[in-house]
Design a protein around this motif. Structure first.
Motif, PDB file in Angstrom:
ATOM      1  N   LEU A 107       0.832  -1.199   0.000  1.00 57.01           N
ATOM      2  CA  LEU A 107       0.000   0.000   0.000  1.00 57.01           C
ATOM      3  C   LEU A 107       0.870   1.253   0.000  1.00 57.01           C
ATOM      4  CD1 LEU A 107      -2.932   1.244   0.366  1.00 57.01           C
ATOM      5  CD2 LEU A 107      -2.395   1.270   2.820  1.00 57.01           C
ATOM      6  N   HIS A 108       1.848   1.309   0.903  1.00 57.09           N
ATOM      7  CA  HIS A 108       2.676   2.505   1.014  1.00 57.09           C
ATOM      8  C   HIS A 108       3.660   2.631  -0.144  1.00 57.09           C
ATOM      9  CE1 HIS A 108       1.272   4.129   4.844  1.00 57.09           C
ATOM     10  NE2 HIS A 108       1.098   2.868   5.220  1.00 57.09           N
ATOM     11  N   ALA A 109       4.066   1.515  -0.729  1.00 60.81           N
ATOM     12  CA  ALA A 109       4.912   1.587  -1.928  1.00 60.81           C
ATOM     13  C   ALA A 109       4.148   2.236  -3.075  1.00 60.81           C
ATOM     14  CB  ALA A 109       5.384   0.188  -2.313  1.00 60.81           C
ATOM     15  N   ARG A 110       2.865   1.929  -3.184  1.00 61.67           N
ATOM     16  CA  ARG A 110       2.058   2.524  -4.249  1.00 61.67           C
ATOM     17  C   ARG A 110       1.802   4.003  -3.994  1.00 61.67           C
ATOM     18  NH1 ARG A 110      -2.249  -2.378  -5.802  1.00 61.67           N
ATOM     19  NH2 ARG A 110      -0.618  -3.974  -5.999  1.00 61.67           N
ATOM     20  N   ILE A 111       1.561   4.352  -2.750  1.00 62.37           N
ATOM     21  CA  ILE A 111       1.383   5.766  -2.409  1.00 62.37           C
ATOM     22  C   ILE A 111       2.647   6.548  -2.755  1.00 62.37           C
ATOM     23  CG2 ILE A 111       1.116   7.384  -0.480  1.00 62.37           C
ATOM     24  CD1 ILE A 111      -0.669   5.281   0.870  1.00 62.37           C
ATOM     25  N   LYS A 112       3.802   5.978  -2.441  1.00 54.99           N
ATOM     26  CA  LYS A 112       5.071   6.635  -2.759  1.00 54.99           C
ATOM     27  C   LYS A 112       5.244   6.776  -4.269  1.00 54.99           C
ATOM     28  CE  LYS A 112      10.066   6.274  -1.963  1.00 54.99           C
ATOM     29  NZ  LYS A 112      11.144   5.465  -1.320  1.00 54.99           N
ATOM     30  N   GLY A 113       4.876   5.742  -5.019  1.00 57.22           N
ATOM     31  CA  GLY A 113       4.985   5.799  -6.466  1.00 57.22           C
ATOM     32  C   GLY A 113       4.095   6.869  -7.072  1.00 57.22           C
ATOM     33  N   VAL A 114       2.903   7.035  -6.520  1.00 59.85           N
ATOM     34  CA  VAL A 114       1.973   8.058  -6.997  1.00 59.85           C
ATOM     35  C   VAL A 114       2.521   9.455  -6.708  1.00 59.85           C
ATOM     36  CG1 VAL A 114      -0.294   9.079  -6.558  1.00 59.85           C
ATOM     37  CG2 VAL A 114      -0.079   6.611  -6.920  1.00 59.85           C
ATOM     38  N   ARG A 115       3.057   9.643  -5.515  1.00 60.57           N
ATOM     39  CA  ARG A 115       3.626  10.947  -5.167  1.00 60.57           C
ATOM     40  C   ARG A 115       4.814  11.292  -6.063  1.00 60.57           C
ATOM     41  NH1 ARG A 115       3.574  10.082   1.421  1.00 60.57           N
ATOM     42  NH2 ARG A 115       1.353  10.553   1.745  1.00 60.57           N
ATOM     43  N   ARG A 116       5.619  10.305  -6.356  1.00 56.61           N
ATOM     44  CA  ARG A 116       6.775  10.539  -7.224  1.00 56.61           C
ATOM     45  C   ARG A 116       6.323  10.908  -8.640  1.00 56.61           C
ATOM     46  NH1 ARG A 116      12.100  10.086  -7.437  1.00 56.61           N
ATOM     47  NH2 ARG A 116      13.138   9.368  -9.341  1.00 56.61           N
ATOM     48  N   GLU A 117       5.262  10.262  -9.116  1.00 50.64           N
ATOM     49  CA  GLU A 117       4.784  10.569 -10.456  1.00 50.64           C
ATOM     50  C   GLU A 117       4.191  11.971 -10.515  1.00 50.64           C
ATOM     51  OE1 GLU A 117       4.501   9.399 -14.505  1.00 50.64           O
ATOM     52  OE2 GLU A 117       5.671   8.776 -12.762  1.00 50.64           O
ATOM     53  N   ALA A 118       3.523  12.399  -9.441  1.00 52.31           N
ATOM     54  CA  ALA A 118       3.019  13.775  -9.388  1.00 52.31           C
ATOM     55  C   ALA A 118       4.180  14.764  -9.425  1.00 52.31           C
ATOM     56  CB  ALA A 118       2.180  13.975  -8.133  1.00 52.31           C
TER      57      ALA A 118
END
Length: 274
Positions: A107-118
């Motif tokens: 879950l937190h890996a995906r949240i981090k990936g989304v923030r990085r893409e933003a």
């Protein structure tokens, strides 16, 4: 396995997930089907039991925010993971949302990936003027790896003042008219053409500046590609120059510490102290 169809949005998923929780449907019994997705040949259509109107499911507000952020991560099982975490927390297992737990870690890996893409969108998106008197004033084409357009777009509204602009992606698009944000979950063909064909008259000047300030001596290929992934190069004015500049650096330009056109200018070369 039960097929649960929804419109592909987080809000609709949340409503359906609430119904399933109240009906006691476990995660392994559910196959989530967003708009246009097909289920398995032998899967059963959705048949939830009656929902007890008096029952309610309470989960931390912070969890909903985390699930909404992780839902922007494009992967085949994104909705399944969210429901599994939601189910476990609703049943009292708070470890499901913590790093260290198999689901919480993902879950937190995906949240981090989304923030990085933003962050990538904020850093690497380039607006080009559309033309005097046209709406929008500026347009940009961007190809994000995840569904970050809606969450990342307000950043540009804060910085572009009353100027109108359009950001189009292969999936969706957003138009800021100077006052209101207009979102299209399917990018209109006309918006796509406008964004892809917009030309920046200052692009050549920018490329000249970029080439002249490129420092081969400081080039670290791995670090550069980590901070500026190759997939973004094709949509950047300077993108076509980068492979050439990197090649020159490997061929010996690093000895000068400057781009060739600067290193060859007349002037006194100061040697290192003895």
């Amino acid at each position: 396995m039960m097929q649960v169809r929804f419109d592909g949005s987080f809000d609709d998923w949340r409503d359906r997930a609430r119904e399933l929780l109240q009906s006691g449907v476990a995660p392994h019994q559910v196959e989530w089907l967003g708009k246009g997705e097909l289920g398995g040949l032998f899967d059963e259509p959705e048949t939830t039991g009656p929902v007890d109107a008096g029952s309610s499911v309470r989960v931390p507000r912070q969890l909903i925010d985390e699930l909404e952020s992780a839902a922007r991560f494009r992967t085949a099982d994104r909705w399944s993971l969210l429901y599994r975490v939601l189910w476990r927390v609703a049943k009292g297992d708070q470890t499901a949302r913590l790093v260290g737990d198999i689901d919480g870690t993902e879950l937190h890996a995906r949240i981090k990936g989304v923030r990085r893409e933003a962050h990538h969108m904020h850093a690497f998106l380039r607006f080009s003027p559309v033309g005097c008197g046209e709406l929008p004033n500026y347009a940009a084409w961007f190809e994000p790896a995840h569904d970050v357009l809606v969450s990342a777009a307000p950043h540009f509204a804060e910085r572009m003042g009353l100027n109108s602009w359009l950001i189009a992606t292969p999936i969706d698009a957003v138009l800021w008219d100077g006052m209101v944000m207009h979102y299209a979950d399917r990018c209109p063909p006309a918006w796509r053409r406008l964004a892809q064909n917009a030309q920046d008259p200052g692009a050549e000047l920018w490329k000249t500046y970029y080439e002249s300030t490129f420092n081969p001596a400081r080039l670290n290929r791995n670090v550069m590609q980590s901070n500026l992934p190759v997939r973004f190069w094709k949509n950047l004015p300077e993108g076509a120059l980068i492979p050439q500049l990197m090649s020159q650096a490997r061929a010996g330009a690093q000895r000068d510490g400057q781009a060739e056109r600067v290193a060859n200018q007349p002037g006194k070369r100061i040697g290192r102290p003895g």
